[in-house]
Design a protein around this motif. Structure first.
Motif, PDB file in Angstrom:
ATOM      1  N   THR A 144     -30.448  26.234  36.813  1.00 44.99           N
ATOM      2  CA  THR A 144     -30.411  27.152  35.808  1.00 44.99           C
ATOM      3  C   THR A 144     -29.138  27.953  35.559  1.00 44.99           C
ATOM      4  N   PRO A 145     -28.322  28.308  36.604  1.00 41.33           N
ATOM      5  CA  PRO A 145     -27.199  28.884  36.551  1.00 41.33           C
ATOM      6  C   PRO A 145     -26.066  27.857  36.162  1.00 41.33           C
ATOM      7  N   PHE A 146     -26.184  26.840  36.600  1.00 44.75           N
ATOM      8  CA  PHE A 146     -25.391  25.765  36.414  1.00 44.75           C
ATOM      9  C   PHE A 146     -25.246  25.453  34.756  1.00 44.75           C
ATOM     10  N   VAL A 147     -26.579  25.347  34.194  1.00 39.81           N
ATOM     11  CA  VAL A 147     -26.516  25.041  32.798  1.00 39.81           C
ATOM     12  C   VAL A 147     -25.958  26.130  32.042  1.00 39.81           C
ATOM     13  N   ILE A 148     -26.332  27.378  32.391  1.00 38.55           N
ATOM     14  CA  ILE A 148     -25.725  28.459  31.653  1.00 38.55           C
ATOM     15  C   ILE A 148     -23.998  28.647  31.860  1.00 38.55           C
ATOM     16  N   TRP A 149     -23.673  28.182  33.087  1.00 29.53           N
ATOM     17  CA  TRP A 149     -22.316  27.907  33.063  1.00 29.53           C
ATOM     18  C   TRP A 149     -21.525  26.916  32.169  1.00 29.53           C
ATOM     19  N   LEU A 150     -22.386  25.835  32.342  1.00 28.58           N
ATOM     20  CA  LEU A 150     -21.622  24.602  31.450  1.00 28.58           C
ATOM     21  C   LEU A 150     -21.693  25.161  29.980  1.00 28.58           C
ATOM     22  N   LEU A 151     -22.758  25.673  29.723  1.00 30.61           N
ATOM     23  CA  LEU A 151     -22.843  26.104  28.168  1.00 30.61           C
ATOM     24  C   LEU A 151     -21.662  27.120  27.945  1.00 30.61           C
ATOM     25  N   PHE A 152     -21.199  28.274  28.646  1.00 26.69           N
ATOM     26  CA  PHE A 152     -20.024  28.941  28.479  1.00 26.69           C
ATOM     27  C   PHE A 152     -18.857  28.264  28.855  1.00 26.69           C
ATOM     28  N   ASP A 153     -18.492  27.301  29.525  1.00 29.65           N
ATOM     29  CA  ASP A 153     -17.635  26.445  29.526  1.00 29.65           C
ATOM     30  C   ASP A 153     -17.481  25.533  28.549  1.00 29.65           C
ATOM     31  N   GLU A 154     -18.454  25.305  27.618  1.00 28.31           N
ATOM     32  CA  GLU A 154     -18.504  24.416  26.319  1.00 28.31           C
ATOM     33  C   GLU A 154     -18.487  22.791  26.824  1.00 28.31           C
ATOM     34  N   ARG A 155     -19.424  22.770  28.015  1.00 33.16           N
ATOM     35  CA  ARG A 155     -19.382  21.307  28.452  1.00 33.16           C
ATOM     36  C   ARG A 155     -20.838  20.968  28.044  1.00 33.16           C
ATOM     37  N   LEU A 156     -21.201  20.819  26.709  1.00 36.03           N
ATOM     38  CA  LEU A 156     -22.619  20.749  26.169  1.00 36.03           C
ATOM     39  C   LEU A 156     -22.947  19.325  26.669  1.00 36.03           C
ATOM     40  N   ARG A 157     -22.298  18.285  26.830  1.00 36.67           N
ATOM     41  CA  ARG A 157     -23.069  17.093  27.424  1.00 36.67           C
ATOM     42  C   ARG A 157     -23.809  17.214  28.578  1.00 36.67           C
ATOM     43  N   LEU A 158     -22.895  17.636  29.617  1.00 37.29           N
ATOM     44  CA  LEU A 158     -23.209  17.781  31.117  1.00 37.29           C
ATOM     45  C   LEU A 158     -24.453  19.033  31.062  1.00 37.29           C
ATOM     46  N   ALA A 159     -24.219  20.043  30.247  1.00 36.40           N
ATOM     47  CA  ALA A 159     -25.505  21.081  30.255  1.00 36.40           C
ATOM     48  C   ALA A 159     -26.685  20.279  29.646  1.00 36.40           C
ATOM     49  N   ALA A 160     -26.510  19.423  28.570  1.00 38.58           N
ATOM     50  CA  ALA A 160     -27.657  18.937  28.084  1.00 38.58           C
ATOM     51  C   ALA A 160     -28.158  17.958  29.123  1.00 38.58           C
ATOM     52  N   ILE A 161     -27.743  17.327  29.845  1.00 41.75           N
ATOM     53  CA  ILE A 161     -28.078  16.612  31.100  1.00 41.75           C
ATOM     54  C   ILE A 161     -28.777  17.079  32.243  1.00 41.75           C
ATOM     55  N   ILE A 162     -28.063  18.264  32.442  1.00 36.99           N
ATOM     56  CA  ILE A 162     -28.848  19.043  33.488  1.00 36.99           C
ATOM     57  C   ILE A 162     -30.038  19.783  33.294  1.00 36.99           C
ATOM     58  N   PHE A 163     -29.962  20.211  32.011  1.00 36.20           N
ATOM     59  CA  PHE A 163     -31.172  20.729  31.414  1.00 36.20           C
ATOM     60  C   PHE A 163     -32.124  19.948  31.357  1.00 36.20           C
ATOM     61  N   LEU A 164     -31.998  18.685  30.699  1.00 38.01           N
ATOM     62  CA  LEU A 164     -32.860  17.699  30.586  1.00 38.01           C
ATOM     63  C   LEU A 164     -33.735  17.528  32.152  1.00 38.01           C
ATOM     64  N   CYS A 165     -32.810  17.320  32.936  1.00 35.37           N
ATOM     65  CA  CYS A 165     -33.436  17.210  34.461  1.00 35.37           C
ATOM     66  C   CYS A 165     -34.180  18.218  34.894  1.00 35.37           C
ATOM     67  N   ALA A 166     -33.621  19.606  34.588  1.00 29.30           N
ATOM     68  CA  ALA A 166     -34.613  20.421  34.947  1.00 29.30           C
ATOM     69  C   ALA A 166     -35.935  20.546  34.167  1.00 29.30           C
ATOM     70  N   GLY A 167     -35.918  20.288  33.005  1.00 27.19           N
ATOM     71  CA  GLY A 167     -36.893  20.410  32.030  1.00 27.19           C
ATOM     72  C   GLY A 167     -38.053  19.374  32.704  1.00 27.19           C
ATOM     73  N   ILE A 168     -37.412  18.155  32.997  1.00 24.37           N
ATOM     74  CA  ILE A 168     -38.440  17.058  33.522  1.00 24.37           C
ATOM     75  C   ILE A 168     -39.256  17.621  34.888  1.00 24.37           C
ATOM     76  N   THR A 169     -38.528  18.374  35.729  1.00 28.86           N
ATOM     77  CA  THR A 169     -39.065  18.772  36.868  1.00 28.86           C
ATOM     78  C   THR A 169     -40.232  19.669  36.574  1.00 28.86           C
ATOM     79  N   ASP A 170     -40.131  20.329  35.261  1.00 33.07           N
ATOM     80  CA  ASP A 170     -41.346  21.130  34.927  1.00 33.07           C
ATOM     81  C   ASP A 170     -42.691  20.350  34.747  1.00 33.07           C
ATOM     82  N   TRP A 171     -42.436  19.371  34.164  1.00 34.12           N
ATOM     83  CA  TRP A 171     -43.667  18.559  33.969  1.00 34.12           C
ATOM     84  C   TRP A 171     -43.814  17.924  35.341  1.00 34.12           C
TER      85      TRP A 171
END
Length: 187
Positions: free
Chosen positions: A21-48
């Protein structure tokens, strides 16, 4: 508590989601949306995946039951707060999503404080809501991969309102369950 209560694959995935989660948030503020999307997707998949593995291998634990919803809330609230602050999502949808989670956390505290015998299991509407919250974030972050398109913008607007509807519905359903239980046990 047995040592294997802590060291299960589902628990590892839950704590991985918290750690990402902190990496996703940091990447969003750093405007690295692609990497934020990939890490968020991985985190979301862990939920399922953590819930699926826990059920299949019958390795559900008290720690997992406690931390799984916390990890979900931290990931989603943190991501929505960042997207709202950055102006990527409207502040009103961000505020409603965060308010719902604060109310649910407050309700969970009241259940614990009053020692109520309410089962704190996720409701179907809550699972649907979580799906749409994750989908909305992923669609918004897809803008980092795709050129701005009318179809994507229209889809995001539709999903914003679907997410709004499921967020409000799940919040009211949890509140109704709590108040019905309180009323029944006062008599």
């Amino acid at each position: 508590m047995a040592k294997n209560q802590y060291f299960t694959v589902p628990n590892f995935l839950t704590f991985l989601r918290l750690a990402l989660t902190p990496f996703v948030i940091w990447l969003l503020f750093d405007e690295r949306l692609r990497l934020a999307a990939i890490i968020f997707l991985c985190a979301g998949i862990t939920d399922w995946f953590d819930g699926y593995l826990a059920r299949i291998f019958k390795s559900e634990t008290n720690i997992g039951r406690l931390f799984d919803p916390i990890a979900d809330k931290v990931l989603l609230v943190g991501t929505y707060a960042a997207l709202g602050i950055l102006g990527v999502l409207p502040l009103w949808i961000t505020a409603i999503i965060i308010a719902r989670d604060v109310i649910i956390i407050g309700g969970s505290f009241l259940v614990w404080y009053h020692q109520l015998s309410i089962q704190l299991e996720p409701l179907l509407i809550s699972k649907i809501n979580t799906f749409f919250q994750i989908l909305l974030v992923l669609l918004v972050l897809c803008r980092g991969f795709l050129e701005q398109s009318e179809i994507l913008s229209s889809l995001i607007q539709i999903i914003i309102y679907v997410t709004l509807t499921t967020t409000i519905a799940s919040g009211f359903t949890y509140a109704k369950t709590y108040f019905q239980h309180r009323k029944k046990h006062r008599h």
